[in-house]
Structure formats: C-alpha cells, structure tokens
Design an enzyme around this catalytic site. Sequence first.
Site, short mmCIF file in Angstrom:
data_model
loop_
_atom_site.label_atom_id
_atom_site.label_comp_id
_atom_site.label_asym_id
_atom_site.label_seq_id
_atom_site.Cartn_x
_atom_site.Cartn_y
_atom_site.Cartn_z
N CYS A 141 0.87 -1.17 0.00
CA CYS A 141 0.00 0.00 0.00
C CYS A 141 0.91 1.22 0.00
O CYS A 141 2.12 1.09 -0.23
CB CYS A 141 -0.99 -0.01 1.17
SG CYS A 141 -0.28 0.20 2.81
N GLY A 142 0.39 2.38 0.25
CA GLY A 142 1.21 3.59 0.20
C GLY A 142 2.36 3.55 1.18
O GLY A 142 3.52 3.78 0.82
N GLY A 149 2.61 0.86 3.69
CA GLY A 149 2.78 -0.49 4.21
C GLY A 149 2.17 -0.66 5.59
O GLY A 149 1.84 -1.77 6.00
N GLY A 163 -0.79 0.45 7.07
CA GLY A 163 -2.19 0.04 7.16
C GLY A 163 -2.37 -1.43 6.83
O GLY A 163 -3.12 -2.15 7.51
N HIS A 176 14.31 -13.52 13.47
CA HIS A 176 13.91 -13.36 14.87
C HIS A 176 12.40 -13.50 15.07
O HIS A 176 11.98 -13.98 16.12
CB HIS A 176 14.33 -11.99 15.40
CG HIS A 176 15.81 -11.88 15.60
ND1 HIS A 176 16.39 -10.76 16.14
CD2 HIS A 176 16.84 -12.73 15.32
CE1 HIS A 176 17.70 -10.93 16.20
NE2 HIS A 176 17.99 -12.11 15.69
N ARG A 215 4.72 3.92 -1.98
CA ARG A 215 5.04 5.32 -2.26
C ARG A 215 6.44 5.71 -1.81
O ARG A 215 6.88 6.82 -2.05
CB ARG A 215 4.02 6.24 -1.59
CG ARG A 215 2.65 6.14 -2.22
CD ARG A 215 1.70 7.18 -1.67
NE ARG A 215 0.43 7.14 -2.39
CZ ARG A 215 -0.75 7.15 -1.82
NH1 ARG A 215 -0.84 7.21 -0.49
NH2 ARG A 215 -1.84 7.12 -2.53
#
Length: 151
Positions: free
Chosen positions: A65-66, A68, A70, A98, A109
């Site tokens: 997404c724009g 990451g 959300g 880990h 974006r």
Amino acid sequence: MKIVIGSDHAGLSLKEELKEFLGTIGIRAHDVGTHSDQASDYPDYAAKVAEAVSTGQFQRGILVCGSGVGMAIAANKFPNIRAAVCLDEETARFSRCHNDTNVIAFAGRRTDTETAQRILKTWLETEFEGGRHKARLDKIRDIERRLSGKY
C-alpha cells in the site's frame, strides 16, 4: 513456496513489479488484487492475503500500500499472522530470523523497485533461527489465545 500477493491502488505498480520479479526467481504469486489504479481500501486486500496465509492455503504473503503500515495493521488481526513493514534489507532479515514473519508489507510510495526486490529476496531467503526467538513467539501465541473470544 506458495505466495499470495495483494495491494491497494497506491501499491498496484510495485505489486506488479514484485510479481514479475518473483517470476524471474521461479515463484508464481497468486494475486488477489487490486487490478486497478482506482481508489480502493487497503483492509480488503490485507484481509484476503492474511486469511489465505492464516488458513494455510499459502505459506507467505506480500502486501503493498502507500506506506505499508495500514496493510500490516490489518493483516496482524488474523490468527498466526506475523506481518512487518520492511523498508530495508536489515529489517527484512531480522523480521524473518527473529520474528518468523509470514507476511511482508511494502511502502509503495516510498520504495523503488530495485530496493523492494532486494528486500523481498532477503526476506524469502532468510530462515527463522528458532531458539530464544521461538520462546518469544510462543508468548505472542499465548497472547493471541488469551485474547481470542474476548472481543
């Protein structure tokens, strides 16, 4: 390795580039959308990817997404999902060795194609170390079990 991939409109371009990259290394990703640059809601695609990984249909998931963020928040609502936003190779490596992440989220974006490819390659090639890290993941699973059904 079975991989599912999804994005909203802001991540569409990078998602397509990552699918192409996966093909060059012999991995075919199942694309759950979006397939348009029209405005769309990231939780819808995060849910499709996270559910597919959570239920065992796919081993790993990729979200774009724009920012990451959300996508990772929405994905982490699903049982057994460990999603992380990775903006560099070091974060990708540690998220795997880990934290045994099974979903990676990209900032469409903010991340250029070449960087995203390096991050993804690192994430795919890094193994979970287990040991003290497994004990910590067990604690996270205990939290999930305690909280399930309370909301």
